[in-house]
Design a protein around this motif. Structure first.
Motif, PDB file in Angstrom:
ATOM      1  N   LEU A  43       0.824  -1.214   0.000  1.00  0.00           N
ATOM      2  CA  LEU A  43       0.000   0.000   0.000  1.00  0.00           C
ATOM      3  C   LEU A  43       0.855   1.259   0.000  1.00  0.00           C
ATOM      4  N   ARG A  44       1.907   1.255   0.793  1.00  0.00           N
ATOM      5  CA  ARG A  44       2.820   2.406   0.820  1.00  0.00           C
ATOM      6  C   ARG A  44       3.393   2.669  -0.565  1.00  0.00           C
ATOM      7  N   ARG A  45       3.888   1.615  -1.195  1.00  0.00           N
ATOM      8  CA  ARG A  45       4.506   1.753  -2.514  1.00  0.00           C
ATOM      9  C   ARG A  45       3.500   2.254  -3.549  1.00  0.00           C
ATOM     10  N   ALA A  46       2.298   1.687  -3.528  1.00  0.00           N
ATOM     11  CA  ALA A  46       1.276   2.097  -4.499  1.00  0.00           C
ATOM     12  C   ALA A  46       0.870   3.546  -4.272  1.00  0.00           C
ATOM     13  N   ALA A  47       0.666   3.931  -3.012  1.00  0.00           N
ATOM     14  CA  ALA A  47       0.248   5.308  -2.702  1.00  0.00           C
ATOM     15  C   ALA A  47       1.320   6.312  -3.118  1.00  0.00           C
ATOM     16  N   ILE A  48       2.560   6.022  -2.784  1.00  0.00           N
ATOM     17  CA  ILE A  48       3.662   6.932  -3.123  1.00  0.00           C
ATOM     18  C   ILE A  48       3.861   7.016  -4.635  1.00  0.00           C
ATOM     19  N   SER A  49       3.535   5.950  -5.328  1.00  0.00           N
ATOM     20  CA  SER A  49       3.687   5.911  -6.781  1.00  0.00           C
ATOM     21  C   SER A  49       2.793   6.933  -7.488  1.00  0.00           C
ATOM     22  N   VAL A  50       1.658   7.251  -6.899  1.00  0.00           N
ATOM     23  CA  VAL A  50       0.710   8.151  -7.577  1.00  0.00           C
ATOM     24  C   VAL A  50       1.311   9.553  -7.767  1.00  0.00           C
ATOM     25  N   PRO A  51       1.635  10.287  -6.694  1.00  0.00           N
ATOM     26  CA  PRO A  51       2.210  11.623  -6.926  1.00  0.00           C
ATOM     27  C   PRO A  51       3.590  11.564  -7.577  1.00  0.00           C
ATOM     28  N   SER A  52       4.343  10.502  -7.296  1.00  0.00           N
ATOM     29  CA  SER A  52       5.685  10.386  -7.868  1.00  0.00           C
ATOM     30  C   SER A  52       5.634  10.283  -9.390  1.00  0.00           C
ATOM     31  N   ASN A  53       4.703   9.500  -9.908  1.00  0.00           N
ATOM     32  CA  ASN A  53       4.596   9.355 -11.356  1.00  0.00           C
ATOM     33  C   ASN A  53       4.010  10.591 -12.019  1.00  0.00           C
ATOM     34  N   ILE A  54       3.139  11.295 -11.328  1.00  0.00           N
ATOM     35  CA  ILE A  54       2.646  12.573 -11.860  1.00  0.00           C
ATOM     36  C   ILE A  54       3.829  13.534 -11.990  1.00  0.00           C
ATOM     37  N   ALA A  55       4.631  13.603 -10.942  1.00  0.00           N
ATOM     38  CA  ALA A  55       5.801  14.488 -10.953  1.00  0.00           C
ATOM     39  C   ALA A  55       6.795  14.075 -12.029  1.00  0.00           C
ATOM     40  N   GLU A  56       7.090  12.784 -12.112  1.00  0.00           N
ATOM     41  CA  GLU A  56       8.067  12.328 -13.093  1.00  0.00           C
ATOM     42  C   GLU A  56       7.601  12.610 -14.520  1.00  0.00           C
TER      43      GLU A  56
END
Length: 125
Positions: A43-56
């Motif tokens: 869950l941590r990885r999936a949640a962090i992936s959302v804003p991280s991929n928007i930023a990337e």
């Protein structure tokens, strides 16, 4: 001192996704310690992936690449929702916790979808 902002910081989708990460982390505090390296970690990885991929995605020059990262963010968002449903099934969080978070997930999904549509219009005209 001047205040600088990266492009992604101005995006509502990124701002909402960032709030969602904080809320998911708060929900994870309710999980049993035995889940720390299983469902919690996922869950941590999936949640962090959302804003991280928007930023990337905002750092990519090609619009097709930007869309690709928005699609990854959207997929991670759906993963978060699925995993929170499982957490309810297991009794780790309440259905009310899920409903409150579902509203945030829905809002974030609409914002990401809107960004993706906007980017696709740039390609397709």
């Amino acid at each position: 001192m001047e205040s600088f902002q990266f492009q992604f910081e101005k995006l509502n989708a990124w701002q909402e996704a960032r709030k969602l990460v904080t809320n998911v982390y708060r929900l994870l505090e309710k999980f049993p310690k035995t889940e720390n390296y299983a469902l919690c970690d996922q869950l941590r990885r999936a949640a962090i992936s959302v804003p991280s991929n928007i930023a990337e995605g905002t750092g990519r020059m090609a619009v097709k690449e930007q869309i690709h990262f928005l699609e990854i963010a959207f997929g991670s968002l759906m993963e978060v929702y699925c995993q929170l449903q499982i957490a309810v099934d297991l009794g780790y969080i309440t259905p009310d916790d899920l409903q409150k978070t579902k509203k945030e997930i829905f809002t974030t999904s609409k914002l990401i979808s809107g960004l993706r549509t906007s980017k696709a219009t740039q390609i397709n005209g």
